[in-house]
Design an enzyme around this catalytic site. Structure first.
Site, PDB file in Angstrom:
ATOM      1  N   PRO A 155      40.011  36.286  39.369  1.00 53.87           N
ATOM      2  CA  PRO A 155      40.426  36.866  38.160  1.00 53.87           C
ATOM      3  C   PRO A 155      41.202  35.789  37.468  1.00 53.87           C
ATOM      4  O   PRO A 155      41.973  35.206  37.556  1.00 53.87           O
ATOM      5  CB  PRO A 155      41.316  37.696  38.909  1.00 53.87           C
ATOM      6  CG  PRO A 155      41.182  38.118  40.303  1.00 53.87           C
ATOM      7  CD  PRO A 155      40.418  36.602  40.710  1.00 53.87           C
ATOM      8  N   CYS A 156      40.924  36.005  36.050  1.00 50.01           N
ATOM      9  CA  CYS A 156      41.524  35.203  34.992  1.00 50.01           C
ATOM     10  C   CYS A 156      42.412  35.739  34.258  1.00 50.01           C
ATOM     11  O   CYS A 156      43.252  35.285  33.344  1.00 50.01           O
ATOM     12  CB  CYS A 156      40.622  34.587  33.985  1.00 50.01           C
ATOM     13  SG  CYS A 156      39.611  35.751  33.044  1.00 50.01           S
TER      14      CYS A 156
END
Length: 550
Positions: free
Chosen positions: A442-443
């Site tokens: 996840p960013c």
């Protein structure tokens, strides 16, 4: 790390704040004569001119520039190649010690810790100054890994491709360095008598760690660098015969898969390169994404669960396979009609007739089969652990229940049947089963669009900690190749702590690693989207991603 991932391209003497150079190695106009009163001077006869020109032709190729008044040529902003060379020597005497070309040495710098380099040239200039050319070894903290170097062995070095010229009075003393294959672990006794060891090369301009290939450049017959002997090797997991690119089929695990765009692209690109890469397993926490992926990859084993639980499941599955697969030929002691003490109420109302036929007592139910496995708390009652989905004898799939493995102590035969079937069908990967792991953790906790990012402690954000989990899965499964993707802010956010951590983990696991940015528009997409990719490769495999991705 700045916004440019290549901003760390610098030799060891520029690794300190302010790009400070080595104190004793600054080029100046002070004349140094080679006489007996000097603490550093060349000894022996000069190397014949013809031999010197053959071994170091770059010193003699720019006569026109020298004739025009120049005595050096700039290779980059920090290093200069000295061209006004009179002659070369094979040996130098420094503080009563004799150094040969090929010896390794401590070299003085502005920091308290001396740098380490390999001498590849001794030469005297037209101004009667004595110089040596050095090929630098990098400590882990001098590389792009930076502050994430603490887990690495302090004696581990990386042979760089950075070389520069320095006055010979920069040399401090000799250093003994051991060259070892990247695919073995060192026994403590094997380092006895050596100051350092190295097993990989660090390509500064490409932010790449790669396997050392002996090409003979810069090496001599001296004793400063020794190669490890066979009796000093301790085999580890890397000594297995790694999957090759000519395998009939290569298996891929897609972590944080979403709808499978990354793995699908990899498989298509691999096919164009003549490689049959197949998505065998995928993981995502989003149920809808998993369903979409299942439609496109109906044969893939798709898990809808947190990555942490998936890692626990992999470890427990490996234990079950070791226990039951080896016992497949043995007679089981369990009866053909196994029973289990039920720890949960049945999911729906059963008829009284069905109860009386299929129950031996009010608290016991017969198990027809086990149909699935997971790790976590599927019942939401706080009992986290390894669970099996139980198909009850006489009841349909709608009444299946999740039961802890501890409640199946009397059902060893059913457990064994499930494990054997799962082992044969590849229900879950085990160490050595996976050829490629890809994924984009996840960013959201990294992206600059998030105004509430935790800059001080990035790993306190559970989303950012998924990079740790990603690397933990890599460490357990040990695939041949690894590909991790994320947004470019990973190179800016919190001094690139997360990017440095990811590279450090791969290198610590003896993977070849390369970090860089790819622009989507360069590969046929009508958009200018930049993404960071971290590539890892088994030390015995080609590390160039272009060999794998078309």
């Amino acid at each position: 790390m700045s916004s440019d991932p290549m901003s760390d391209r610098r030799s060891p003497r520029f690794s300190t704040p302010g790009n400070a150079k080595l104190t004793a190695c600054k080029n100046n106009n002070t004349r140094r004569s080679s006489n007996a009163s000097s603490v550093s001077f060349f000894i022996g006869d000069p190397i014949p001119d013809q031999d010197a020109r053959r071994r170091w032709p770059y010193r003699y190729q720019n006569k026109r520039q020298r004739n025009n008044g120049g005595n050096s040529t700039a290779l980059d902003d920090e290093d200069e190649l000295i061209l006004d060379v009179r002659c070369h020597y094979a040996q130098a005497k420094i503080l009563k010690s004799v150094f040969d070309i090929g010896d390794c040495a401590y070299v003085k710098g502005e920091t308290k810790k001396n740098f380490v380099g390999k001498i590849i040239e001794f030469f005297k200039t037209m101004d009667d100054e004595d110089y040596f050319r050095v090929q630098w070894f990098y400590r882990a903290e001098d590389t792009v890994i930076g502050d994430e170097a603490k887990p690495h062995d302090e004696k581990r070095l990386f042979l760089s491709d950075v070389m520069n010229d320095n006055p010979i009075d920069c040399i401090v003393s000799k250093v003994k360095i051991l060259q070892v294959p990247a695919s073995v672990d060192l026994k403590p006794k094997s380092l006895s008598g050596f100051d350092f060891f190295y097993d990989m090369k660090y390509l500064v301009d490409y932010t790449t760690f790669s396997t050392v290939i002996d090409d003979g450049v810069g090496f001599s017959s001296c004793d400063s660098i020794k190669k490890i002997e066979d009796d000093c090797l301790s085999p580890n997991f890397w000594n297995f015969s790694s999957p090759k690119l000519h395998k009939a089929e290569m298996a891929l695990l897609d972590l944080y898969s979403g709808c499978g765009g990354m793995s699908t692209g990899l498989c298509l690109g691999a096919k164009l390169s003549g490689i049959n890469l197949v998505t065998k397993w995928a993981l995502d926490i989003n149920k809808s994404a998993c369903e979409s992926l299942r439609l496109n990859h109906p044969k893939a084993q798709i898990r809808n669960e947190p990555a942490e639980d998936f890692l626990h499941l992999l470890k427990e599955w490996d234990k079950l396979c070791k226990r039951y697969v080896g016992e497949a030929g043995n007679k089981t002691r369990s009866s053909s009609r196994t029973q289990i003490q039920s720890k949960s109420k049945l999911q729906s109302q059963r008829s009284n007739d069905s109860r009386s036929k299929k129950k031996n007592s009010s608290d016991e139910h017969e198990v027809a089969s086990l149909v699935d496995i997971c790790y976590g708390d599927p019942n939401g009652n706080g009992d986290s652990g390894l669970h099996f989905k139980v198909r009850w004898d006489g009841y349909g799939p709608s009444e299946d229940t999740w039961e802890l493995i501890e409640g199946l102590s009397n059902c060893q035969e059913r457990v064994q049947e499930f494990v054997l079937k799962g082992y044969k069908t590849g229900l879950l990967p085990r160490p050595g089963d996976v050829d490629v792991i890809c994924g984009g953790p996840p960013c959201q906790g990294i992206s600059g669009y998030n105004r509430f990012r935790n800059v001080d402690n990035p790993l306190d954000d559970d989303r950012n900690r998924q990079i740790v989990v990603f690397m933990d899965i890599v460490e357990f499964l040990r695939p041949t190749y690894v590909l991790m993707e994320n947004v470019c802010d990973i190179l800016r956010f919190a001094n690139a702590q997360l990017a440095r951590y990811a590279v450090s983990r791969l290198v610590l696991l003896k993977y070849q690693a390369s970090l860089g940015i790819m622009a989507a528009g360069c590969y046929g997409l009508p958009q200018f989207r930049l993404r960071v990719f971290l590539w890892g490769a088994h030390p015995n495999e080609a590390s160039n991603p272009s060999l794998f991705i078309s």
